[in-house]
Design a protein around this motif. Structure first.
Motif, mmCIF file in Angstrom:
data_model
loop_
_atom_site.group_PDB
_atom_site.id
_atom_site.type_symbol
_atom_site.label_atom_id
_atom_site.label_comp_id
_atom_site.label_asym_id
_atom_site.label_seq_id
_atom_site.Cartn_x
_atom_site.Cartn_y
_atom_site.Cartn_z
ATOM 1 N N ALA A 2 0.826 -1.198 0.000
ATOM 2 C CA ALA A 2 0.000 0.000 0.000
ATOM 3 C C ALA A 2 0.863 1.251 0.000
ATOM 4 O O ALA A 2 1.936 1.285 0.585
ATOM 5 C CB ALA A 2 -0.903 -0.013 1.235
ATOM 6 N N SER A 3 0.372 2.296 -0.673
ATOM 7 C CA SER A 3 1.107 3.553 -0.683
ATOM 8 C C SER A 3 1.021 4.192 0.692
ATOM 9 O O SER A 3 0.029 4.065 1.402
ATOM 10 C CB SER A 3 0.545 4.490 -1.747
ATOM 11 O OG SER A 3 -0.813 4.771 -1.496
ATOM 12 N N ASP A 4 2.086 4.888 1.074
ATOM 13 C CA ASP A 4 2.146 5.454 2.410
ATOM 14 C C ASP A 4 2.926 6.763 2.366
ATOM 15 O O ASP A 4 4.093 6.807 2.702
ATOM 16 C CB ASP A 4 2.804 4.461 3.371
ATOM 17 C CG ASP A 4 2.841 4.980 4.803
ATOM 18 O OD1 ASP A 4 2.045 5.877 5.120
ATOM 19 O OD2 ASP A 4 3.671 4.489 5.589
ATOM 20 N N PHE A 5 2.268 7.851 1.926
ATOM 21 C CA PHE A 5 2.916 9.155 1.944
ATOM 22 C C PHE A 5 1.863 10.255 1.856
ATOM 23 O O PHE A 5 0.740 10.036 1.403
ATOM 24 C CB PHE A 5 3.927 9.283 0.801
ATOM 25 C CG PHE A 5 3.337 9.307 -0.585
ATOM 26 C CD1 PHE A 5 3.006 10.514 -1.195
ATOM 27 C CD2 PHE A 5 3.119 8.131 -1.290
ATOM 28 C CE1 PHE A 5 2.470 10.543 -2.475
ATOM 29 C CE2 PHE A 5 2.585 8.153 -2.570
ATOM 30 C CZ PHE A 5 2.260 9.361 -3.161
ATOM 31 N N ASP A 6 2.259 11.443 2.295
ATOM 32 C CA ASP A 6 1.394 12.610 2.271
ATOM 33 C C ASP A 6 1.728 13.425 1.031
ATOM 34 O O ASP A 6 2.778 14.068 0.967
ATOM 35 C CB ASP A 6 1.600 13.442 3.541
ATOM 36 C CG ASP A 6 0.731 14.697 3.584
ATOM 37 O OD1 ASP A 6 -0.108 14.873 2.667
ATOM 38 O OD2 ASP A 6 0.900 15.495 4.522
ATOM 39 N N ILE A 36 9.030 3.433 -5.334
ATOM 40 C CA ILE A 36 9.719 4.513 -4.637
ATOM 41 C C ILE A 36 10.005 5.612 -5.662
ATOM 42 O O ILE A 36 10.417 5.328 -6.779
ATOM 43 C CB ILE A 36 11.023 4.017 -3.993
ATOM 44 C CG1 ILE A 36 10.731 2.830 -3.065
ATOM 45 C CG2 ILE A 36 11.695 5.145 -3.215
ATOM 46 C CD1 ILE A 36 9.766 3.130 -1.951
ATOM 47 N N PHE A 37 9.806 6.879 -5.293
ATOM 48 C CA PHE A 37 9.869 7.945 -6.292
ATOM 49 C C PHE A 37 10.414 9.244 -5.713
ATOM 50 O O PHE A 37 10.578 9.396 -4.491
ATOM 51 C CB PHE A 37 8.464 8.202 -6.854
ATOM 52 C CG PHE A 37 7.546 8.893 -5.876
ATOM 53 C CD1 PHE A 37 7.376 10.281 -5.916
ATOM 54 C CD2 PHE A 37 6.861 8.173 -4.905
ATOM 55 C CE1 PHE A 37 6.548 10.919 -4.999
ATOM 56 C CE2 PHE A 37 6.030 8.808 -3.985
ATOM 57 C CZ PHE A 37 5.878 10.187 -4.041
ATOM 58 N N LEU A 38 10.671 10.191 -6.599
ATOM 59 C CA LEU A 38 11.011 11.562 -6.220
ATOM 60 C C LEU A 38 10.653 12.470 -7.385
ATOM 61 O O LEU A 38 10.439 11.997 -8.509
ATOM 62 C CB LEU A 38 12.495 11.693 -5.856
ATOM 63 C CG LEU A 38 13.547 11.353 -6.926
ATOM 64 C CD1 LEU A 38 13.847 12.562 -7.828
ATOM 65 C CD2 LEU A 38 14.839 10.893 -6.273
ATOM 66 N N TYR A 99 -1.500 2.898 -12.153
ATOM 67 C CA TYR A 99 -0.157 2.541 -12.585
ATOM 68 C C TYR A 99 0.401 3.583 -13.550
ATOM 69 O O TYR A 99 -0.311 4.134 -14.382
ATOM 70 C CB TYR A 99 -0.165 1.188 -13.279
ATOM 71 C CG TYR A 99 0.003 0.006 -12.352
ATOM 72 C CD1 TYR A 99 0.838 -1.045 -12.672
ATOM 73 C CD2 TYR A 99 -0.670 -0.052 -11.134
ATOM 74 C CE1 TYR A 99 0.998 -2.130 -11.822
ATOM 75 C CE2 TYR A 99 -0.532 -1.123 -10.280
ATOM 76 C CZ TYR A 99 0.309 -2.167 -10.632
ATOM 77 O OH TYR A 99 0.467 -3.223 -9.790
ATOM 78 N N LEU A 100 1.703 3.844 -13.428
ATOM 79 C CA LEU A 100 2.421 4.638 -14.421
ATOM 80 C C LEU A 100 2.788 3.718 -15.581
ATOM 81 O O LEU A 100 2.246 3.809 -16.665
ATOM 82 C CB LEU A 100 3.666 5.263 -13.787
ATOM 83 C CG LEU A 100 3.358 6.435 -12.844
ATOM 84 C CD1 LEU A 100 4.357 6.494 -11.720
ATOM 85 C CD2 LEU A 100 3.351 7.733 -13.629
ATOM 86 N N ASP A 101 3.702 2.796 -15.332
ATOM 87 C CA ASP A 101 4.034 1.772 -16.313
ATOM 88 C C ASP A 101 3.825 0.408 -15.667
ATOM 89 O O ASP A 101 2.874 -0.299 -15.970
ATOM 90 C CB ASP A 101 5.481 1.940 -16.786
ATOM 91 C CG ASP A 101 5.820 1.029 -17.945
ATOM 92 O OD1 ASP A 101 4.961 0.196 -18.317
ATOM 93 O OD2 ASP A 101 6.914 1.132 -18.504
ATOM 94 N N THR A 102 4.682 0.079 -14.706
ATOM 95 C CA THR A 102 4.545 -1.217 -14.030
ATOM 96 C C THR A 102 4.235 -1.080 -12.545
ATOM 97 O O THR A 102 4.161 -2.079 -11.843
ATOM 98 C CB THR A 102 5.838 -2.042 -14.191
ATOM 99 O OG1 THR A 102 6.930 -1.335 -13.555
ATOM 100 C CG2 THR A 102 6.173 -2.252 -15.654
ATOM 101 N N THR A 103 4.085 0.138 -12.060
ATOM 102 C CA THR A 103 3.830 0.312 -10.631
ATOM 103 C C THR A 103 3.071 1.607 -10.374
ATOM 104 O O THR A 103 3.078 2.522 -11.200
ATOM 105 C CB THR A 103 5.159 0.340 -9.836
ATOM 106 O OG1 THR A 103 4.881 0.419 -8.430
ATOM 107 C CG2 THR A 103 6.014 1.536 -10.217
ATOM 108 N N LEU A 105 2.627 4.738 -7.254
ATOM 109 C CA LEU A 105 3.555 5.395 -6.342
ATOM 110 C C LEU A 105 3.356 4.862 -4.931
ATOM 111 O O LEU A 105 2.243 4.846 -4.418
ATOM 112 C CB LEU A 105 3.338 6.908 -6.368
ATOM 113 C CG LEU A 105 3.549 7.593 -7.721
ATOM 114 C CD1 LEU A 105 3.310 9.094 -7.589
ATOM 115 C CD2 LEU A 105 4.939 7.317 -8.270
ATOM 116 N N ILE A 106 4.431 4.414 -4.309
ATOM 117 C CA ILE A 106 4.355 3.809 -2.985
ATOM 118 C C ILE A 106 4.850 4.759 -1.894
ATOM 119 O O ILE A 106 4.175 4.997 -0.907
ATOM 120 C CB ILE A 106 5.176 2.504 -2.929
ATOM 121 C CG1 ILE A 106 4.671 1.517 -3.982
ATOM 122 C CG2 ILE A 106 5.102 1.881 -1.531
ATOM 123 C CD1 ILE A 106 3.227 1.123 -3.837
#
Length: 274
Positions: A2-6, A36-38, A99-103, A105-106
């Motif tokens: 599950a995604s977990d961010f504000d 995982i992203f930025l 999904y963006l491509d294969t995932t 944002l988590i």
């Protein structure tokens, strides 16, 4: 997973003027997983930014165009692919469950940590005062000698780079970097790790004989800069020619050969022995 961010907390996901290579280095760390992203500033188009996402064994870079609409002074909008949003937090919230491509944002990438070598009382309003031994998080490396950082109280400001040193975390790295994930209890969770799904799907597809027909179950608009990827529309029939273990399958659609994520198709029933 599950995604977990504000999404409203800019300081959790905005990394400032990183280069493509620096973003790759951060996101390809061995401890990080898909999703995982930025967000970094675009080097080519002033005002635009780039969503950088760890997707399996690669980092994808998605351009976010800043669109000025209406009369001067009106609020801009932000476009990624064929989707348009009123602001960056809305964009990030959307891709928590899409999904963006294969995932999807988590979680934002972990921040680099630095330790103060000397006291810095601060001189201007934008400065972030600290004392020797304080641990700070780097928000963005704006200039060679001045960075934007955050302290443990959540205060953000400018700090002089010669006053700090790199901080190596030796104890409890998972906890320090905030890399504790919640594991979904069922594969029906709306946002499930693509790696987990991939393992389950592949174990059930051992009897498929290739090439085989599959039906597209989810639309997919690939990155415009990657010509190897296939565009998929729900209901189309694709010929699968190869099932790679990384989840990026190969196939032929509309006389074009390319790559696509396995999560977007389902084999036609009369070919899988069900």
């Amino acid at each position: 997973m599950a995604s977990d961010f504000d999404a409203e907390n800019k300081y959790s996901w905005y990394f400032g003027p990183l280069t493509r290579e620096e973003a790759n280095e951060i996101l390809m760390a061995p401890t990080l997983e898909s999703g995982i992203f930025l967000i970094r500033d675009s080097k080519s188009i002033r005002g635009d930014c780039v969503l950088c996402v760890r997707e399996d064994t690669k980092v994808s870079h998605y351009i976010i165009n800043k669109i000025q609409m209406g009369p001067p002074g009106s609020l801009p909008r932000f476009r990624i692919g064929d989707q348009e949003f009123s602001d960056i937090p809305s964009l990030l919230t959307f891709y928590k469950t899409h999904y963006l491509d294969t995932t999807s944002l988590i979680k934002p990438a972990p921040r680099e940590k630095i330790r103060a070598k000397y006291d810095f009382p601060g001189k201007d309003l934008e400065d972030l005062p600290f004392v020797r031994g304080d641990i700070l998080e780097v928000i963005s490396k704006d200039e060679e000698k001045w960075w934007t950082c955050r302290n443990k109280q959540g205060q953000v400001g400018q700090i002089p780079v010669p006053y700090v040193e790199k901080y190596e975390i030796n104890n409890h790295p998972t906890e320090e970097h905030g890399m504790v994930y919640r594991t979904p209890t069922t594969v029906n969770d709306p946002v499930v790790s693509s790696t987990t799904n991939m393992g389950n799907r592949h174990s059930a597809l051992n009897n498929i004989k290739l090439p085989a027909k599959a039906c597209v179950i989810q639309d997919r608009i690939p990155n415009a800069y990657d010509k190897t990827q296939l565009k998929l529309l729900k209901g189309e029939i694709i010929t699968v020619t190869k099932m790679n273990v990384n989840g990026q399958w190969e196939g032929v659609l509309n006389d074009k050969t390319g790559i696509f994520p396995f999560t977007h198709v389902k084999f036609v029933d009369d070919q899988n022995g069900s």
